[in-house]
Write a protein that holds these residues in place. Structure first.
Motif, PDB file in Angstrom:
ATOM      1  N   LYS A  49       0.826  -1.199   0.000  1.00 34.04           N
ATOM      2  CA  LYS A  49       0.000   0.000   0.000  1.00 34.04           C
ATOM      3  C   LYS A  49       0.864   1.254   0.000  1.00 34.04           C
ATOM      4  CE  LYS A  49      -3.588  -2.399   2.675  1.00 34.04           C
ATOM      5  NZ  LYS A  49      -4.353  -2.419   3.941  1.00 34.04           N
ATOM      6  N   LYS A  50       0.271   2.346  -0.401  1.00 33.73           N
ATOM      7  CA  LYS A  50       0.956   3.629  -0.375  1.00 33.73           C
ATOM      8  C   LYS A  50       1.397   3.926   1.052  1.00 33.73           C
ATOM      9  CE  LYS A  50       0.572   8.203  -2.443  1.00 33.73           C
ATOM     10  NZ  LYS A  50      -0.310   9.131  -3.195  1.00 33.73           N
ATOM     11  N   GLY A  51       2.634   4.328   1.205  1.00 29.78           N
ATOM     12  CA  GLY A  51       3.192   4.567   2.534  1.00 29.78           C
ATOM     13  C   GLY A  51       4.077   3.442   3.013  1.00 29.78           C
ATOM     14  N   ASP A  52       3.939   2.224   2.424  1.00 30.91           N
ATOM     15  CA  ASP A  52       4.823   1.123   2.759  1.00 30.91           C
ATOM     16  C   ASP A  52       6.224   1.398   2.228  1.00 30.91           C
ATOM     17  OD1 ASP A  52       2.646  -0.118   3.845  1.00 30.91           O
ATOM     18  OD2 ASP A  52       2.367  -1.556   2.207  1.00 30.91           O
ATOM     19  N   ALA A  53       7.229   0.838   2.893  1.00 29.77           N
ATOM     20  CA  ALA A  53       8.617   1.048   2.472  1.00 29.77           C
ATOM     21  C   ALA A  53       8.868   0.555   1.046  1.00 29.77           C
ATOM     22  CB  ALA A  53       9.558   0.340   3.448  1.00 29.77           C
ATOM     23  N   LEU A  54       8.148  -0.503   0.646  1.00 30.00           N
ATOM     24  CA  LEU A  54       8.350  -1.076  -0.684  1.00 30.00           C
ATOM     25  C   LEU A  54       7.513  -0.400  -1.768  1.00 30.00           C
ATOM     26  CD1 LEU A  54       8.485  -4.899   0.150  1.00 30.00           C
ATOM     27  CD2 LEU A  54      10.395  -3.423  -0.492  1.00 30.00           C
ATOM     28  N   TYR A  55       6.669   0.533  -1.376  1.00 30.43           N
ATOM     29  CA  TYR A  55       5.735   1.122  -2.342  1.00 30.43           C
ATOM     30  C   TYR A  55       6.439   1.790  -3.529  1.00 30.43           C
ATOM     31  CZ  TYR A  55       1.995   3.880  -4.395  1.00 30.43           C
ATOM     32  OH  TYR A  55       1.114   4.440  -5.290  1.00 30.43           O
ATOM     33  N   PRO A  56       7.479   2.610  -3.325  1.00 29.17           N
ATOM     34  CA  PRO A  56       8.135   3.246  -4.485  1.00 29.17           C
ATOM     35  C   PRO A  56       8.674   2.222  -5.492  1.00 29.17           C
ATOM     36  CG  PRO A  56       8.797   4.338  -2.473  1.00 29.17           C
ATOM     37  CD  PRO A  56       8.054   3.105  -2.053  1.00 29.17           C
ATOM     38  N   ALA A  57       9.294   1.151  -4.985  1.00 27.55           N
ATOM     39  CA  ALA A  57       9.825   0.116  -5.874  1.00 27.55           C
ATOM     40  C   ALA A  57       8.700  -0.601  -6.609  1.00 27.55           C
ATOM     41  CB  ALA A  57      10.656  -0.882  -5.069  1.00 27.55           C
ATOM     42  N   HIS A  58       7.626  -0.903  -5.888  1.00 33.91           N
ATOM     43  CA  HIS A  58       6.493  -1.601  -6.486  1.00 33.91           C
ATOM     44  C   HIS A  58       5.827  -0.735  -7.552  1.00 33.91           C
ATOM     45  CE1 HIS A  58       2.371  -3.413  -6.558  1.00 33.91           C
ATOM     46  NE2 HIS A  58       3.088  -4.515  -6.542  1.00 33.91           N
ATOM     47  N   ALA A  86      15.064  -2.066 -19.608  1.00 33.57           N
ATOM     48  CA  ALA A  86      16.281  -1.349 -19.975  1.00 33.57           C
ATOM     49  C   ALA A  86      16.592  -0.273 -18.933  1.00 33.57           C
ATOM     50  CB  ALA A  86      16.124  -0.722 -21.353  1.00 33.57           C
ATOM     51  N   ALA A  87      17.861   0.028 -18.791  1.00 28.48           N
ATOM     52  CA  ALA A  87      18.294   1.082 -17.876  1.00 28.48           C
ATOM     53  C   ALA A  87      17.800   2.438 -18.381  1.00 28.48           C
ATOM     54  CB  ALA A  87      19.811   1.082 -17.766  1.00 28.48           C
ATOM     55  N   ALA A  88      17.744   3.407 -17.468  1.00 28.48           N
ATOM     56  CA  ALA A  88      17.296   4.755 -17.837  1.00 28.48           C
ATOM     57  C   ALA A  88      18.225   5.361 -18.880  1.00 28.48           C
ATOM     58  CB  ALA A  88      17.228   5.636 -16.598  1.00 28.48           C
ATOM     59  N   PHE A 115      18.795  -2.379  -8.721  1.00 30.11           N
ATOM     60  CA  PHE A 115      19.764  -2.442  -9.811  1.00 30.11           C
ATOM     61  C   PHE A 115      19.478  -1.388 -10.883  1.00 30.11           C
ATOM     62  CE2 PHE A 115      20.410  -6.868  -8.207  1.00 30.11           C
ATOM     63  CZ  PHE A 115      21.758  -6.745  -7.917  1.00 30.11           C
ATOM     64  N   HIS A 116      18.208  -1.107 -11.117  1.00 31.33           N
ATOM     65  CA  HIS A 116      17.850  -0.055 -12.070  1.00 31.33           C
ATOM     66  C   HIS A 116      18.413   1.288 -11.603  1.00 31.33           C
ATOM     67  CE1 HIS A 116      15.429   2.026 -15.107  1.00 31.33           C
ATOM     68  NE2 HIS A 116      15.117   2.897 -14.165  1.00 31.33           N
ATOM     69  N   ASN A 117      18.275   1.567 -10.313  1.00 35.11           N
ATOM     70  CA  ASN A 117      18.805   2.821  -9.763  1.00 35.11           C
ATOM     71  C   ASN A 117      20.326   2.870  -9.777  1.00 35.11           C
ATOM     72  OD1 ASN A 117      16.300   3.979  -9.287  1.00 35.11           O
ATOM     73  ND2 ASN A 117      16.150   3.182  -7.204  1.00 35.11           N
ATOM     74  N   LEU A 118      20.959   1.695  -9.832  1.00 36.02           N
ATOM     75  CA  LEU A 118      22.418   1.644  -9.945  1.00 36.02           C
ATOM     76  C   LEU A 118      22.877   1.728 -11.399  1.00 36.02           C
ATOM     77  CD1 LEU A 118      23.273  -1.112  -7.286  1.00 36.02           C
ATOM     78  CD2 LEU A 118      23.545   1.367  -7.077  1.00 36.02           C
ATOM     79  N   TYR A 301      23.348  -3.276   2.302  1.00 39.15           N
ATOM     80  CA  TYR A 301      23.148  -4.255   1.230  1.00 39.15           C
ATOM     81  C   TYR A 301      23.449  -3.630  -0.128  1.00 39.15           C
ATOM     82  CZ  TYR A 301      20.698  -8.258  -0.982  1.00 39.15           C
ATOM     83  OH  TYR A 301      20.369  -9.384  -1.702  1.00 39.15           O
ATOM     84  N   ARG A 302      22.808  -2.508  -0.394  1.00 43.32           N
ATOM     85  CA  ARG A 302      22.968  -1.848  -1.695  1.00 43.32           C
ATOM     86  C   ARG A 302      24.406  -1.371  -1.904  1.00 43.32           C
ATOM     87  NH1 ARG A 302      19.830   2.133  -0.800  1.00 43.32           N
ATOM     88  NH2 ARG A 302      21.526   3.526  -0.224  1.00 43.32           N
ATOM     89  N   ASP A 303      24.984  -0.745  -0.891  1.00 43.00           N
ATOM     90  CA  ASP A 303      26.335  -0.196  -1.042  1.00 43.00           C
ATOM     91  C   ASP A 303      27.371  -1.290  -1.249  1.00 43.00           C
ATOM     92  OD1 ASP A 303      25.195   2.275  -0.708  1.00 43.00           O
ATOM     93  OD2 ASP A 303      26.038   2.643   1.291  1.00 43.00           O
ATOM     94  N   THR A 304      27.214  -2.410  -0.558  1.00 36.31           N
ATOM     95  CA  THR A 304      28.155  -3.517  -0.716  1.00 36.31           C
ATOM     96  C   THR A 304      28.084  -4.087  -2.125  1.00 36.31           C
ATOM     97  OG1 THR A 304      27.935  -4.068   1.637  1.00 36.31           O
ATOM     98  CG2 THR A 304      28.876  -5.753   0.198  1.00 36.31           C
TER      99      THR A 304
END
Length: 314
Positions: A49-58, A86-88, A115-118, A301-304
């Motif tokens: 749902k909107k407001g969940d931590a995963l919402y932007p990714a979803h 495809a990447a941006a 990975f897309h954001n990377l 996790y992401r930085d590593t």
């Protein structure tokens, strides 16, 4: 003589009953472990749902321009399905993402978003018997390793001979990633692997679960289920070994595991890490749960992963 005959018949009858019972139990647990179907021991995912931590990714994944790719499996002539995003900005760098047991490509949206954001292209296949791919059995990564080689070659055809590819997976997908690493003749464009909470081999993982969930001994039940699987699907649980595969690997691999994983026990990562022959790194992530490392410590996790892949994908 008649008494002896009766005893022999009685013993033979008892043996037949025992063998029949063991085979019946083996078929029951084959259906639990190998046949794709809803599993009572897996937690159900909640709507995001909107407001969940995963919402932007979803939200990003739902709206992303997903190309539908199909391939034919390396064996059994099954139609396999995947999404390519495809990447941006145009790049020859791609991460192929392998999902876990009874999951699917769409459930890996948070990793795809990372990975897309990377800056990577991402390919999300459905394994045999999962999602939109065909198949009536779970391969636990073993037959799937050859399917992923086909996906790798598909990426190379799409993005060119200068492609740089990393394979990433969690849980069963982590084991799949390690199994891919030991495939002979793997294209040179595969530059690195990242595995998260994969098991050493299918036999050990199923034996562990048989004990944890059902309080059952390994022998003879797991061996019976493995034998049934070998007859039906062409591989035994002991043969399906990520440990044996990483012994053949010479390419970079990042091993990740949660510090308190009780589904694929944390102890499994150490022999895998020691056995690997290539450049390697081990990250043990604080926190409970299986395949929860990204959510428990997202920045770590992401930085590593970013720093590891930046060393090998230019």
């Amino acid at each position: 003589m008649k008494r002896k005959t009766k005893i022999i018949i009685g013993l033979a009858s008892a043996a037949i009953i025992v063998c029949g019972g063991l085979f019946g139990a083996g078929m029951y647990f084959y259906n639990v472990a190998v046949v794709p179907a809803p599993k009572s021991f897996l937690s159900k995912s909640k709507p995001i749902k909107k407001g969940d931590a995963l919402y932007p990714a979803h939200k990003w994944y739902q709206e992303a321009n997903k190309q539908r790719w199909n391939e034919i499996s390396a064996t059994r002539h099954l139609k396999l399905d995947a999404n390519y995003i495809a990447a941006a900005k145009p790049t020859n760098k791609t991460v192929i993402i392998a999902h876990g047991f009874m999951s699917n490509k769409d459930n890996m949206f948070d990793y795809a978003y990372m990975f897309h954001n990377l800056g990577y292209n991402v390919l999300l296949p459905d394994a045999r018997g999962h999602g939109d791919s065909q198949g009536n059995y779970i391969g636990y990564g073993w037959p799937d390793r050859l399917d992923y080689v086909k996906w790798i070659k598909r990426v190379i055809r799409h993005n060119g001979a200068n492609s740089e590819i990393a394979v990433f997976g969690t849980s069963m997908g982590g084991a799949t990633t390690m199994m891919v690493s030991g495939v002979k003749g793997l294209p040179r464009q595969v530059k690195a692997f990242v595995e998260d909470c994969g098991y050493t081999d299918v036999y050990s993982e199923i034996a562990y679960q048989a004990k944890e969930m059902y309080h059952l001994p390994t022998f003879p039940l797991v061996d019976i289920v493995s034998g049934i699987n070998h007859v039906k699907n062409g591989y035994s649980f002991k043969k399906a070994s990520a440990l044996d595969q990483v012994r053949k690997n010479t390419r970079p691999m990042l091993f990740i595991h949660g510090a308190h994983d009780h589904f694929v026990p944390t102890r499994m990562v150490y022999p895998l890490y020691r056995a690997d022959k290539g450049p390697k790194q081990l990250l043990i992530v604080p926190g409970p749960g299986h395949s929860r490392s990204f959510h428990n410590r997202p920045t770590l996790y992401r930085d590593t992963i970013e720093k590891f892949l930046n060393r090998y994908l230019k």
